[in-house]
Design a protein around this motif. Sequence first.
Motif, short mmCIF file in Angstrom:
data_model
loop_
_atom_site.label_atom_id
_atom_site.label_comp_id
_atom_site.label_asym_id
_atom_site.label_seq_id
_atom_site.Cartn_x
_atom_site.Cartn_y
_atom_site.Cartn_z
N ILE A 16 4.13 -20.86 -11.89
CA ILE A 16 5.09 -21.99 -12.11
C ILE A 16 4.84 -22.64 -13.27
O ILE A 16 5.51 -24.20 -13.44
N LEU A 20 6.98 -26.22 -13.78
CA LEU A 20 6.28 -27.49 -13.61
C LEU A 20 5.86 -28.56 -14.38
O LEU A 20 5.75 -29.38 -14.38
N VAL A 36 3.47 -30.17 0.39
CA VAL A 36 4.52 -30.30 -0.40
C VAL A 36 5.94 -29.93 0.67
O VAL A 36 5.61 -29.10 1.46
N PRO A 95 8.73 -21.40 -8.02
CA PRO A 95 9.03 -22.84 -7.61
C PRO A 95 9.37 -23.58 -8.77
O PRO A 95 8.93 -23.70 -9.95
N PHE A 97 9.20 -27.65 -9.14
CA PHE A 97 8.54 -28.90 -8.71
C PHE A 97 9.50 -30.25 -9.01
O PHE A 97 9.63 -30.30 -10.39
N GLU A 102 7.43 -32.49 -3.72
CA GLU A 102 8.79 -31.83 -3.25
C GLU A 102 9.02 -30.59 -4.45
O GLU A 102 9.02 -30.77 -5.47
N VAL A 103 9.34 -29.43 -3.59
CA VAL A 103 9.65 -28.54 -4.46
C VAL A 103 10.75 -27.36 -4.15
O VAL A 103 11.00 -27.17 -3.16
N ASP A 104 11.85 -27.30 -5.15
CA ASP A 104 12.78 -26.32 -4.97
C ASP A 104 12.38 -24.87 -5.32
O ASP A 104 11.19 -24.63 -5.98
#
Length: 474
Positions: A16, A20, A36, A95, A97, A102-104
């Motif tokens: 990521i 990220l 997270v 991922p 972030f 919080e991570v989508d």
Amino acid sequence: MSRSRSCWFFILFLLIGGPLWSQVQDISKLDPESEVTVGKIYITGNNKTRLEIIKRELDFEEGQKLKLVDFAQKVVLDQQKLINTRLFVYVDVVPLFMSDEEVDVLIRLQERWYIFPLPIFKLADRNFTEWWVNQKRDFSRVNYGAQLIHTNLTGRNDRFRFRAQFGFAKQFSASYSLPYVNSKQTIGVAFSSSFTTNKTVSVNSSGHRQQFIESDNAIRKSFATSAALTYRPSFYTRHNFNLGFLRSSIADTIRNLNPTYHRQNQSIQKYLRFSYTFSLDKRDYIAYPLKGSVFSLRFNQVGLGVFNDLNMTTTRLTYAKYMDLKNNFYWANRTEVYNNFSNNIPYLNRTGFGYRPDFIRGYERFVVESNMLISHRSSFRFKVLEGVQELSRRSLINQFRTLPYAFYLKVFLDAGYTGSPLDSTQNNFFNNEWIGSLGLGIDIVTYYDFVFRLEYSINREGSTGLFFNFKSAL
């Protein structure tokens, strides 16, 4: 911070780093023990496959709180699980972030081509070497016809196959499997039926070579049907219950040549059978695993007392381990133990080396039939080359625009042991003996689970040979 957790944190950073880095400038200071929250899960590329089939393979869900190091591990493993559904050519779990806490998750998919109307042109013998050497390249021993295969019929990973085959063996068959029928997606079903007629039949073996009889008319007919129930309570464990029926009828010419082809020299043999299989499968890629392990235990009861039929109980234990030794070196081992507890085994129900799924490389020309066997196959592999070749940007079918490939050089060592031979067979010098081989080879792996292997081996007796097959040996 433990070494293993540091490793997973580094994997997460590699996966990521791009997304990220643009939102969290100092990723190296994030604590892998920190929590997270999984935000939105976005899935793209699933034009046919239903969302619930994809989400079934995910070990996280929206709103779930996880330690960062645990989340990193799940990202890697879930990507492998989606590939092993055999629904997708390409899977990328990314991922995103949104903050330190919080991570989508973005899941990018490219589906396979699912429908294959294919011609049948296949050798009827056990393997290419049997046809080339023992049967002297006889083109009358070829099956031809057509089949229709759909590997994702309704988008639920359900598979349908219809086959119309002519030539050496005439066969009509159909099968359908649906992996999930309940809301929790833990229970699946499968059905299959086939009708086969043969004008040429293997009636015995001598010197570990099959002995065939030919006729202008069909001398063996068989009908088989089965229904299966699968229970998958977790991502890696599976229980399979299968109930089947088989009816086989043979001409008097077969009975005269081998009175034990059927039970008690009967012209018709029919029976019900029940089998149970437990498997724990943690391989990274089912078609050609490089890491992980698989364990399975199978119990099979042939004959349930309905037709005054057979009464045979068999068991099979399988364990395989695959290890990444780093720097493109890999090690693979597979051990199997099979036993038939019956003292009276009809030739129709024969098993042993040379019959699927059992073999020892270097003995492709032979069959070693017995009521029990032990086998161990191992390979030391080196990945020479891996990549993706673009075939055509103008292709109307996305699934065939690129060709992934990988080449592996290997050194292998096989060993096996069989028990007493079947009563009707002759000159069984490999039974009650250890056999083995070693050799060199190359494996070519590409998409749609295609594996081509070319191997040069020398066996215990000093015989050498160059062999090729179209399925991984491990």
